[in-house]
Design a protein around this motif. Structure first.
Motif, PDB file in Angstrom:
ATOM      1  N   ALA A 101      46.379  34.371   8.980  1.00 40.92           N
ATOM      2  CA  ALA A 101      47.056  34.983  10.123  1.00 40.92           C
ATOM      3  C   ALA A 101      48.565  34.753  10.101  1.00 40.92           C
ATOM      4  N   ASN A 102      49.015  33.627   9.502  1.00 39.09           N
ATOM      5  CA  ASN A 102      50.451  33.325   9.481  1.00 39.09           C
ATOM      6  C   ASN A 102      51.148  33.768   8.205  1.00 39.09           C
ATOM      7  N   SER A 103      50.436  34.453   7.327  1.00 38.28           N
ATOM      8  CA  SER A 103      50.980  34.976   6.054  1.00 38.28           C
ATOM      9  C   SER A 103      51.386  33.884   5.078  1.00 38.28           C
ATOM     10  N   GLN A 104      50.962  32.653   5.330  1.00 38.06           N
ATOM     11  CA  GLN A 104      51.348  31.541   4.460  1.00 38.06           C
ATOM     12  C   GLN A 104      50.276  31.167   3.441  1.00 38.06           C
ATOM     13  N   SER A 105      49.070  31.710   3.618  1.00 37.66           N
ATOM     14  CA  SER A 105      47.959  31.371   2.727  1.00 37.66           C
ATOM     15  C   SER A 105      47.128  32.603   2.435  1.00 37.66           C
ATOM     16  N   ILE A 106      46.279  32.468   1.417  1.00 40.45           N
ATOM     17  CA  ILE A 106      45.404  33.555   1.010  1.00 40.45           C
ATOM     18  C   ILE A 106      43.991  32.994   0.867  1.00 40.45           C
ATOM     19  N   PHE A 107      43.026  33.677   1.469  1.00 40.17           N
ATOM     20  CA  PHE A 107      41.624  33.299   1.327  1.00 40.17           C
ATOM     21  C   PHE A 107      40.968  34.174   0.262  1.00 40.17           C
ATOM     22  N   TYR A 108      40.130  33.563  -0.564  1.00 43.18           N
ATOM     23  CA  TYR A 108      39.447  34.340  -1.596  1.00 43.18           C
ATOM     24  C   TYR A 108      38.095  33.711  -1.910  1.00 43.18           C
ATOM     25  N   VAL A 109      37.207  34.527  -2.494  1.00 45.21           N
ATOM     26  CA  VAL A 109      35.844  34.113  -2.793  1.00 45.21           C
ATOM     27  C   VAL A 109      35.696  33.826  -4.273  1.00 45.21           C
ATOM     28  N   VAL A 110      34.967  32.757  -4.592  1.00 48.01           N
ATOM     29  CA  VAL A 110      34.603  32.436  -5.972  1.00 48.01           C
ATOM     30  C   VAL A 110      33.081  32.510  -6.075  1.00 48.01           C
ATOM     31  N   LEU A 111      32.597  33.297  -7.024  1.00 44.87           N
ATOM     32  CA  LEU A 111      31.166  33.442  -7.238  1.00 44.87           C
ATOM     33  C   LEU A 111      30.778  32.749  -8.534  1.00 44.87           C
ATOM     34  N   ASP A 112      29.714  31.940  -8.497  1.00 45.47           N
ATOM     35  CA  ASP A 112      29.177  31.370  -9.731  1.00 45.47           C
ATOM     36  C   ASP A 112      27.655  31.410  -9.662  1.00 45.47           C
ATOM     37  N   SER A 113      27.009  30.878 -10.673  1.00 39.18           N
ATOM     38  CA  SER A 113      25.549  30.996 -10.766  1.00 39.18           C
ATOM     39  C   SER A 113      24.816  30.101  -9.773  1.00 39.18           C
ATOM     40  N   LEU A 114      25.496  29.141  -9.161  1.00 40.07           N
ATOM     41  CA  LEU A 114      24.846  28.200  -8.258  1.00 40.07           C
ATOM     42  C   LEU A 114      25.201  28.445  -6.797  1.00 40.07           C
ATOM     43  N   HIS A 115      26.502  28.400  -6.493  1.00 34.51           N
ATOM     44  CA  HIS A 115      26.929  28.529  -5.102  1.00 34.51           C
ATOM     45  C   HIS A 115      28.215  29.344  -5.011  1.00 34.51           C
ATOM     46  N   ALA A 116      28.235  30.310  -4.102  1.00 33.74           N
ATOM     47  CA  ALA A 116      29.481  31.021  -3.799  1.00 33.74           C
ATOM     48  C   ALA A 116      30.329  30.125  -2.901  1.00 33.74           C
ATOM     49  N   SER A 117      31.627  30.289  -2.965  1.00 33.32           N
ATOM     50  CA  SER A 117      32.510  29.457  -2.151  1.00 33.32           C
ATOM     51  C   SER A 117      33.745  30.240  -1.731  1.00 33.32           C
ATOM     52  N   ILE A 118      34.411  29.750  -0.690  1.00 37.98           N
ATOM     53  CA  ILE A 118      35.650  30.347  -0.200  1.00 37.98           C
ATOM     54  C   ILE A 118      36.768  29.329  -0.368  1.00 37.98           C
ATOM     55  N   TRP A 119      37.884  29.788  -0.906  1.00 41.65           N
ATOM     56  CA  TRP A 119      39.038  28.936  -1.177  1.00 41.65           C
ATOM     57  C   TRP A 119      40.270  29.445  -0.453  1.00 41.65           C
ATOM     58  N   ARG A 120      41.226  28.529  -0.253  1.00 38.19           N
ATOM     59  CA  ARG A 120      42.517  28.890   0.341  1.00 38.19           C
ATOM     60  C   ARG A 120      43.633  28.559  -0.643  1.00 38.19           C
ATOM     61  N   TYR A 121      44.476  29.547  -0.894  1.00 36.50           N
ATOM     62  CA  TYR A 121      45.645  29.362  -1.752  1.00 36.50           C
ATOM     63  C   TYR A 121      46.878  29.316  -0.850  1.00 36.50           C
ATOM     64  N   ASP A 122      47.665  28.229  -0.925  1.00 41.32           N
ATOM     65  CA  ASP A 122      48.855  28.086  -0.095  1.00 41.32           C
ATOM     66  C   ASP A 122      50.102  28.505  -0.880  1.00 41.32           C
ATOM     67  N   LEU A 123      50.837  29.472  -0.340  1.00 38.50           N
ATOM     68  CA  LEU A 123      52.000  30.000  -1.027  1.00 38.50           C
ATOM     69  C   LEU A 123      53.116  28.967  -1.178  1.00 38.50           C
ATOM     70  N   ALA A 124      53.237  28.051  -0.246  1.00 36.59           N
ATOM     71  CA  ALA A 124      54.345  27.098  -0.251  1.00 36.59           C
ATOM     72  C   ALA A 124      54.362  26.227  -1.498  1.00 36.59           C
ATOM     73  N   ASP A 125      53.186  25.782  -1.952  1.00 36.81           N
ATOM     74  CA  ASP A 125      53.139  24.867  -3.091  1.00 36.81           C
ATOM     75  C   ASP A 125      52.133  25.282  -4.170  1.00 36.81           C
ATOM     76  N   SER A 126      51.572  26.496  -4.033  1.00 41.58           N
ATOM     77  CA  SER A 126      50.601  27.029  -5.002  1.00 41.58           C
ATOM     78  C   SER A 126      49.338  26.184  -5.115  1.00 41.58           C
ATOM     79  N   SER A 127      49.032  25.402  -4.094  1.00 41.64           N
ATOM     80  CA  SER A 127      47.823  24.577  -4.122  1.00 41.64           C
ATOM     81  C   SER A 127      46.614  25.397  -3.686  1.00 41.64           C
ATOM     82  N   GLN A 128      45.429  24.981  -4.160  1.00 42.73           N
ATOM     83  CA  GLN A 128      44.187  25.672  -3.830  1.00 42.73           C
ATOM     84  C   GLN A 128      43.190  24.680  -3.236  1.00 42.73           C
ATOM     85  N   HIS A 129      42.517  25.104  -2.164  1.00 39.30           N
ATOM     86  CA  HIS A 129      41.662  24.192  -1.405  1.00 39.30           C
ATOM     87  C   HIS A 129      40.317  24.844  -1.123  1.00 39.30           C
TER      88      HIS A 129
END
Length: 211
Positions: A101-129
């Motif tokens: 909502a604040n345009s500072q991060s990006i949410f995205y989905v990762v799919l693998d053979s066991l569990h799908a997950s949602i991650w957050r990428y922060d533009l300020a420091d390029s970190s992924q959570h």
């Protein structure tokens, strides 16, 4: 396609020529709805679609597949078309990315053979959570709320609609059944919140085949 946050412009992907995956045959366009003016941006990517305009109006997210450059999520300046690579995604156009909502991060989905997950990428420091890990192998759609408090998601091959709190990470299911009792069969797609953040619209398919 996607609306600008002020509702005055539209961003879309226009396909040119016969080779749909050849570099230069796709053009990112912004259209001013008041004047009809079209602005075109060209990129050296073989394939891209599903652009997303940032809530602050300054940038556009572009998932892109390319033979000669990294495939993943790109950041495009909405005024100039200047672009930069953010992070790698395998088959980025199968599941796009969404702005916070604040345009500072990006949410995205990762799919693998066991569990799908949602991650957050922060533009300020390029970190992924990692912010959510599903018990299933499939997450079809995600949609951050306009107030930044929640993320709606559709998960599982027998689909379940959930609401994820971005504050404490808690989730709750949102059962959806038509008034005649028929349940959803094939997933929730195109989740979109209303500007006031009170409700969201969905596109879905029922067992009868009705959308």
């Amino acid at each position: 396609a996607d609306w600008s946050p002020d509702g005055r412009s539209l961003v879309l992907v226009s396909i040119r020529g016969n080779g749909k995956t050849m570099a230069g045959n796709r053009v990112l366009e912004t259209v001013d709805l008041a004047t009809g003016q079209h602005t075109e941006f060209r990129f050296p990517f073989g394939f891209f679609f599903n652009p997303r305009w940032s809530p602050d109006g300054r940038a556009i997210l572009l998932p892109a597949d390319n033979r000669y450059r990294p495939s993943g999520i790109y950041f495009v300046d909405a005024e100039t078309g200047a672009f930069k690579f953010l992070f790698t995604r395998r088959s980025p156009n199968q599941m796009g990315a969404e702005w916070s909502a604040n345009s500072q991060s990006i949410f995205y989905v990762v799919l693998d053979s066991l569990h799908a997950s949602i991650w957050r990428y922060d533009l300020a420091d390029s970190s992924q959570h990692l912010i959510y890990q599903s018990a299933t192998t499939m997450i079809q759609s995600i949609a951050p709320s306009k107030d930044g408090k929640f993320l709606a998601l559709s998960e599982g091959r027998v689909p379940v609609l959930k609401l994820l709190s971005l504050g404490d990470g808690s989730t709750r299911d949102l059962p959806f059944v038509r008034s005649d009792g028929e349940s959803v069969a094939r997933g929730y797609y195109s989740l979109n919140w209303t500007p006031d953040g009170e409700v969201f619209a969905i596109r879905l398919r029922f067992k009868s085949g009705v959308i």
